[in-house]
Design an enzyme around this catalytic site. Structure first.
Site, PDB file in Angstrom:
ATOM      1  N   GLU A 840       0.834  -1.214   0.000  1.00 25.64           N
ATOM      2  CA  GLU A 840       0.000   0.000   0.000  1.00 25.64           C
ATOM      3  C   GLU A 840       0.866   1.261   0.000  1.00 25.64           C
ATOM      4  OE1 GLU A 840      -3.373   2.286   2.687  1.00 25.64           O
ATOM      5  OE2 GLU A 840      -3.122   0.145   2.982  1.00 25.64           O
ATOM      6  N   ARG A 918      -7.623   2.839  14.115  1.00 21.93           N
ATOM      7  CA  ARG A 918      -8.522   1.695  13.917  1.00 21.93           C
ATOM      8  C   ARG A 918      -8.482   0.768  15.135  1.00 21.93           C
ATOM      9  NH1 ARG A 918     -11.716  -0.839   9.959  1.00 21.93           N
ATOM     10  NH2 ARG A 918     -11.420   0.847   8.478  1.00 21.93           N
ATOM     11  N   GLU A1299     -10.835  -7.881   4.993  1.00 26.19           N
ATOM     12  CA  GLU A1299     -10.186  -7.876   6.307  1.00 26.19           C
ATOM     13  C   GLU A1299     -11.018  -8.468   7.447  1.00 26.19           C
ATOM     14  OE1 GLU A1299      -7.571  -3.935   6.504  1.00 26.19           O
ATOM     15  OE2 GLU A1299      -9.554  -3.578   5.684  1.00 26.19           O
TER      16      GLU A1299
END
Length: 1367
Positions: A840, A918, A1299
């Site tokens: 990423e 997160r 995920e």
């Protein structure tokens, strides 16, 4: 290559074509030759050390000794080209292709959804193909064994085994007596799912009968309105395997074998390869070149030369010497030539065990038990027994067996022959033996065992399949005739010293003793002092290794007791207690069984509408045939250069000087690139806190300092190693603990607070405090980072072919480094061989370097990292430390929670803040906690920057929640599943970040999982099992998950698409997402197909590129199908709107007619689409807003069995119920669930990154870093997609799936913890204990406290320097 003086010709065949090579460099591997010289790019480079199987090929040769053609698999990355004389090689391209026809081994893996990213697929196909060539009707066990040397990181293995099960002769049925009661075949037509009901007729899943057809197990269940199916593929469509159609062995090689071989010599730039034909020639050569290495399989020397930078100028290959390949049965044992492969040793031993009386084959059985888990088949097929002995590795699996059995070695030299016994004097030091330089090991004699002699071998590793031992041993005892009195005893251990050792003192004390409890106690006491290890011993795990020596002896003691009582020896010894018997059982795995359930498409859905159907991944057939093109498969450009990075060897230091002068003398060297060559800005990174090249200071081992360019990869590698760097070392910060002590944090500390925590604690009945540590994880995508940069020669234009999830940042960072605007750089991504978050942002560190090099030289520049470089520099999942204080009531209801999360961010910010955000947003997992106070701190350390990894902080946040939740249940003395259910959210509750839960299906998932797994009934069986077994324990756990879907950075929740319709009616589609195996392109084609109302065959996606869809968000956060799907839908609607008048004037026309008319009416047939997720965004300061668009839910129940003596565990069964909305493609969604789950099994039970106290990474490849293999998945693996739960927030009512399922594997971790509780209870310990993640064999064994662990007390921390530290 240097001209070959001898002028020898190497003759071999590749896929039936003859190859004649005059000058070949001995350092060239078969893999390099296939890919560079022959352009056969189907065979992939995954690790370069024979540990992943991506490069598997089939080697066929005529064996003159056995007079038959042999086929076997081998790792092309280690196989020397020079060893190919008169050999036929078959690669994946040679067995079938999409243009003519696929071979059944290719077709079945593709159609059964066994290929996701496809990078490992050719290797797996070749392992299967070779098995079928040797055995067209294998058993399921043979198939599982054939894959021991192959890894896959995407699929979770189940679909591969499921597809290949259709070749097995014993698995076309559920394994019950054929057509008896409860057989899956009785009373109905041949079923579709490989014909198997998973052996659990009417059990958790469907029996595989046509859903709701007569005799389907789903009938008669309540309100079964929605059709449920369990067949993801139809095996009746598979073409049959026809062994007569296989390519023949080249006849020329048959005739060659009768001719006298002549000695071959090949000289390369640095190495000479000599292949003698007689023993005399060999002996003469060895006296001429006493330091030459003898190489048969090159499985050790190949790795030493590549990874350890060793150079052996002369290599002698003794594979053709008849005496070294001979096997003789003598009076005393079996003599095996030193060049015999481990595979042939296995065959000889197997035959001996079958033919001879059992008392004579005790040692042979031990050899077989060690070979069973010895590397993978690709290595066993080529590695020689002599090499295993002479390598003298302290953790060799065979040497302890040979030593304890007193095997005899025959050595030969000019002076003649001598025989030595493999005893305590044989190994003289680390990797040294008493064999003189000019001597050759000719053969080894493994003796028969006698009556009254017993032998066992044990090995414990991090993973069962294809793994190096932590401790291994050979244990032998001989009793006086007819008694249980010890006459001779030999205990040999590997992994306890720099060499294989005999426990001489212990053995001496035990001679003449009776085999009883007293002997056991004395032996353990003696062993614990004799097999001592320094607390800083290399390899670490000191307490575990010491305990294993005792555990192994105890297993041996019990095994011998059992055999003595069976043999009817008049003994004084007591029988083995019944609850101890399971400790003596060797590992046994049942064949896999599974059920995958999903909702059928509604009745009346058009046949060509593929949404909701299990459509095969669009590239699967190309991947299975090796035709799919990955970044490094792109053909070479004219004068292309190869780049190798030069990286720091210090974690924190000033750079004093960089000297590349020595590198310049390497042949093919072009130039050295460093910070001064960057034309634009050297500053880069997500937070602008990184550099393209380190300039004055390095802040981690693996920090990029420069790069070397040369004409080939071999030359650039050699030149890079020749660059000399001088440092002045500075003190490094490596661990979270050190960062906390030194207050080394990245600023921007986040908090989420809700309610009144103080009041909550005051109202609670109990308060618990604790902490948990979670280790990091390496992505281990099978394809490492790769970039090819092609400068266009004008206006600074450059084309970059990159394996990345983030074309936009790759473009932006490269443009920035080159000092040109982004419009001059095009980034193109066809597909990746896996990503998982690792591509990423971290792919940009390589891309920018390659772009600068291409700019400097004006040539195309390519770089694909070697696995060891990739693991070193690219960072992984963040290690976390969580500290918690939780207040709760007697009934287990949680009132108040206070947590601190610390993560190890590494040397730059990268995405660490997003990961921590997160984690904080998931600190509740699925539980309603009225009062919360939380803080998240990212530690700044001298490790390579950690980054995104599937789950992105969510799993770490939830894991710590489950840790305190299981503590709460223990403290209340209540069943954990009840306490968990009591605390679950309800529909309409608000989370700790004040988001209201709508469409909360979790309780439905929970109830369905409890019932389909038969949780309560099995829990009783487990309790019963644990009562009856002292040294094996089972445990079970059920764990929920709730995962928020959206990028937490609001502006990333956008996507674009571009759609062209051509005049023939075909559609070219591009969107902002990249394909890395997750099936995104396949889903986008399904979406466009439904939206436009055209069949999927008319739609094509070629690649993702920055010049078609600009400013794309990274393909991450599980939202790619959601946002790109809506953008595609939006583009389709634009086209349809333009076609409306044309359709109205010709309603009966075909799609092609309408398109032709539109073109002739000058209607635009190209459209862009765009989508953004509405109203997401959250303010941490105010704790308001909506961070997530919606949530994905799931529940998993897992059962495990642990071996309390060794720490081994096996995953017996897992049942998953997952809410994925209305699935766009159930095959892809189930594949994502299984793949994520198995990746999570790795994270929570196996994968351990190990660093030295100085911040140096030890685990740089599959040799030391173990990801789950075929044998690690649950034996019974059931996945069910929740029915009737459409999601209004995403395209066609679907939900994100990449995920969310990963965290469900925490159910395995807590099942292990449950089993350990049971073991500790037997030792009188009932209080809570701490178990950090991953639950490796070491942690499991050390937690099962017993008499053996107490004999091996730990050294005081601080009194020694550990070999590795917990980062």
């Amino acid at each position: 290559m240097a001209p070959n003086e001898a002028g020898d010709e190497l003759v071999f065949f590749v896929n039936g074509k003859k190859v004649v090579e005059k000058d070949v460099d001995p350092e060239t591997t078969l893999l390099t030759y296939l890919r560079r010289k022959l352009g056969l790019c189907g065979t992939k480079l995954g690790c370069g050390e024979g540990g992943c199987g991506a490069c598997t090929v089939m080697i066929s040769k005529y064996d003159p000794f056995r007079k038959k053609i042999l086929h076997h698999t081998a790792n092309a990355c280690l196989f020397p080209v020079c060893a190919l004389h008169h050999v036929a090689v078959t690669t994946v391209e040679g067995i079938g292709n999409t243009k003519s026809r696929l071979h059944p081994a290719q077709e079945r893996i593709a159609k059964s959804h066994g290929s996701q990213c496809g990078f490992c697929t050719p290797g797996i196909v070749m392992s299967m193909y070779t098995l079928l060539r040797n055995n067209p009707e294998p058993r399921m066990e043979d198939i599982e064994d054939a894959f021991q040397g192959n890894l896959c990181r995407c699929t979770g293995y189940r679909p591969i085994l499921e597809g290949y099960r259709t070749f097995a002769k014993d698995m076309n049925c559920c394994g019950r007596v054929a057509n008896g009661t409860g057989c899956c075949r009785s009373g109905k037509e041949n079923t579709t799912n490989g014909g198997c009901c998973g052996g659990k007729a009417n059990g958790p899943g469907c029996c595989g009968g046509k859903a709701n057809g007569p005799g389907c197990c789903m009938n008669g269940k309540e309100d079964n309105v929605t059709m449920t199916s369990s067949s993801l593929f139809n095996s009746s469509e598979f073409q049959p395997l026809d062994p007569t159609q296989e390519p023949i062995f080249p006849p020329e090689l048959m005739t060659q074998s009768n001719k006298q071989q002549k000695q071959m010599r090949f000289k390369g730039e640095r190495v000479m390869w000599i292949q003698p034909t007689t023993l005399n020639e060999l002996v003469a050569l060895k006296s001429q070149y006493p330091n030459a290495k003898l190489v048969v399989g090159n499985t050790e020397v190949g790795i030493e030369m590549r990874l350890k930078n060793l150079l052996y100028p002369v290599i002698i290959a003794p594979a053709w010497i008849p005496e070294m390949n001979a096997v003789q049965h003598t009076e005393t044992g079996i003599t095996i030539g030193a060049a015999c492969t481990l595979k042939s040793v296995e065959e000889v031993m197997r035959k001996a065990v079958a033919d001879l009386p059992p008392y004579k084959t005790e040692i042979f059985q031990a050899v077989l038990e060690q070979l069973r888990w010895f590397a993978g088949p690709q290595i066993r097929n080529v590695a020689a027994i002599g090499g295993n002995i002479m390598t003298a590795s302290p953790i060799s699996d065979l040497n302890p067996v040979l030593m304890a059995s007193g095997s005899k070695l025959t050595l030969v030299s000019k002076e003649g022959k001598r025989t030595v016994t493999m005893d305590e004097k044989f190994f003289t030091g680390y990797r040294k033996t008493i064999v003189k330089p000019e001597e050759i090991l000719l053969s080894v004699e493994i003796p028969y065992s006698k009556k009254g002699e017993y032998f066992s071998a044990f090995k414990q590793a991090s993973r069962r399949e294809d793994d190096i031992a932590i401790v291994t041993c050979g244990l032998r005892v001989l009793f006086q005739d007819g008694t249980s009195r010890v006459e001779e005893i030999k205990l040999s251990y590997g992994g306890m010293a720099p060499t294989t050792v005999l426990a001489l003192k212990t053995c001496k004390e035990l001679i003449g003793r009776d085999w009883n409890e007293k002997l056991l106690q004395d032996a353990c006491r003696l062993l614990s002092s004799e097999m001592d290890l320094s607390p800083s011993a290399p390899g670490g795990m000191v307490d575990f290794r010491r305990t294993l020596t005792l555990s192994f002896f105890f297993k041996f003691y019990l095994t011998v007791l059992q055999k003595l009582s069976k043999s009817g020896t008049k003994t004084m010894c007591e029988p083995v207690p019944s609850n101890y018997i399971s400790a003596t059982e060797l590992f046994h795995k049942d064949p896999i069984a599974n059920a995958q359930l999903f909702q059928e498409v509604p009745k009346g859905q058009a046949v060509e509408d593929m949404v909701g159907r299990p459509l095969v991944h669009v590239s699967a057939a190309k991947q299975a045939s090796g035709e799919a093109v990955y970044c490094d498969d792109i053909p070479h450009h004219e004068n292309e250069l190869y780049l190798t990075l030069v990286t720091s060897t210090k974690a924190h230091a000033k750079i004093l000087s960089v000297d590349a002068s020595e590198a310049q003398s390497v042949p093919g060297f072009v130039c050295f690139v460093s910070a001064k060559d960057v034309p634009g800005s050297n500053v880069t990174g997500i937070a602008n806190d990184e550099t393209v090249f380190a300039k004055d200071v390095v802040t981690c081992v693996g920090h990029i300092i420069g790069a070397v360019l040369a004409d080939t990869q071999e030359h650039s590698r050699r030149a890079a190693k020749a660059v000399k760097i001088k440092y002045e070392e500075l003190p490094p910060i490596v661990t979270i603990q050190e960062a906390i002590e030194k207050k080394s944090f990245f600023k921007d500390i986040k908090r989420i607070n809700k309610g009144d925590v103080k009041k909550g604690f005051e109202e609670s009945d109990h308060i618990l405090e604790g902490e948990m540590y979670l280790g990091g994880q390496e992505h281990f995508y099978l394809e490492t980072h790769c970039t090819l940069a092609v400068p266009k020669g004008e206006d600074g234009e450059m084309e970059l072919f990159v394996s990345t999830q983030n074309p936009m940042k790759s473009q932006e960072f490269a443009a920035n480094a080159l000092g040109v605007p982004s419009n001059r750089i095009v980034v193109r991504v066809k597909r990746m061989g896996g990503g998982f978050g690792g591509k990423e942002t971290r792919s940009t560190i390589l891309t920018s370097v390659v772009a600068v090099a291409a700019f400097k030289t004006g040539h195309a520049v390519r770089c694909m990292l070697d696995r060891d470089e990739d693991m070193l520099i690219s960072g992984g999942r963040h290690p976390f430390l969580g500290r918690y204080k939780v207040g709760f009531m007697k009934n287990g209801k949680v009132k108040s929670l206070e947590v601190q999360y610390y993560s190890n961010g590494g040397n730059s910010v990268d995405l660490s803040h997003g990961v921590m955000d997160r984690a904080l947003l998931h600190l509740d997992n699925s539980y309603n906690i009225p009062n919360v106070s939380s803080v998240g701190i990212v530690c700044k350390t001298n490790l390579p920057s950690n980054t995104a990894f599937r789950g992105f902080g969510g799993p770490q946040g939830m894991m710590i929640a489950e840790c305190w939740m299981s503590d709460v249940a223990r403290k209340c003395g209540l069943p954990p599943e009840e306490v968990r259910k009591l605390n679950l959210y309800h529909e309409g509750d608000t989370t700790h970040f004040n988001q209201k839960l709508e469409g909360f299906t979790l309780r439905r998932c929970w109830d369905e999982c409890l019932s389909s797994s038969g949780y309560h009934a099995r829990k009783k069986l487990i309790e019963e099992f644990n009562k009856q077994n002292r040294w094996k324990k089972r445990g079970m756990s059920i764990i929920p998950t709730k995962f928020g879907i959206s990028f937490t950075v609001p502006f990333l929740n956008q996507a674009g698409a571009l759609l062209h319709v051509y005049t023939d009616g075909s559609v070219l589609l591009t969107h902002g997402g990249t394909e890395m195996g997750q099936g995104l392109h396949t889903k986008m084609i399904q979406v466009a197909s439904r939206a436009l109302g055209v069949p999927t065959s008319k739609i094509y996606i070629s690649e993702t590129s920055t010049n078609t869809v600009p400013n794309t968000s990274p393909t991450a956060a599980s939202v790619s199908a959601d946002i790109n799907g809506m953008a595609v839908y939006n583009a389709c609607q634009t086209i349809l709107k333009r076609l409306e008048p044309i359709k109205q004037s010709n309603p009966k026309g075909s799609w092609e007619d309408w398109i032709k008319t539109a073109y002739e009416s000058c209607v635009s047939l190209s459209a862009t689409g765009f989508y953004r997720i509405p109203e997401v965004g959250y303010d941490f300061e105010k704790n308001e807003g909506k961070p997530f668009s919606y949530f994905s839910y799931g529940v998993a129940c897992s059962e495990v069995e642990i071996d309390c003596l060794t720490g081994d565990h096996k995953n017996i069964r897992t049942d998953i119920v997952m809410d994925v909305g209305t699935s766009l493609n159930p095959a892809i969604d189930i594949g994502q669930i299984e793949g994520a789950f198995v990746q999570g099994i790795g994270l929570f039970t196996m994968e351990e990154l190990r660093y030295s106290p100085e911040g140096n990474l030890y685990t740089r490849g599959p040799g030391m870093y173990k990801i789950p293999a075929f044998g690690d998945i649950p034996t019974e693996f059931n996945v069910s997609l929740l029915r009737d739960c459409p999601n209004s927030k995403a395209v066609y009512s679907s939900k994100a799936v990449g995920e969310p399922p990963l965290f469900l594997s925490a159910s395995v971790f807590y099942a292990i913890k449950d089993a350990i509780y049971s073991a500790r209870k037997d030792s009188g310990l009932t209080e809570a204990f701490r178990l950090d993640s991953p639950a490796t064999p070491e942690r499991i064994r050390n937690a099962c406290v017993d008499i053996f662990t107490k004999m091996c007390p730990s050294a005081e921390p601080g009194t020694f320097k550990p070999w590795c530290v917990r980062v």
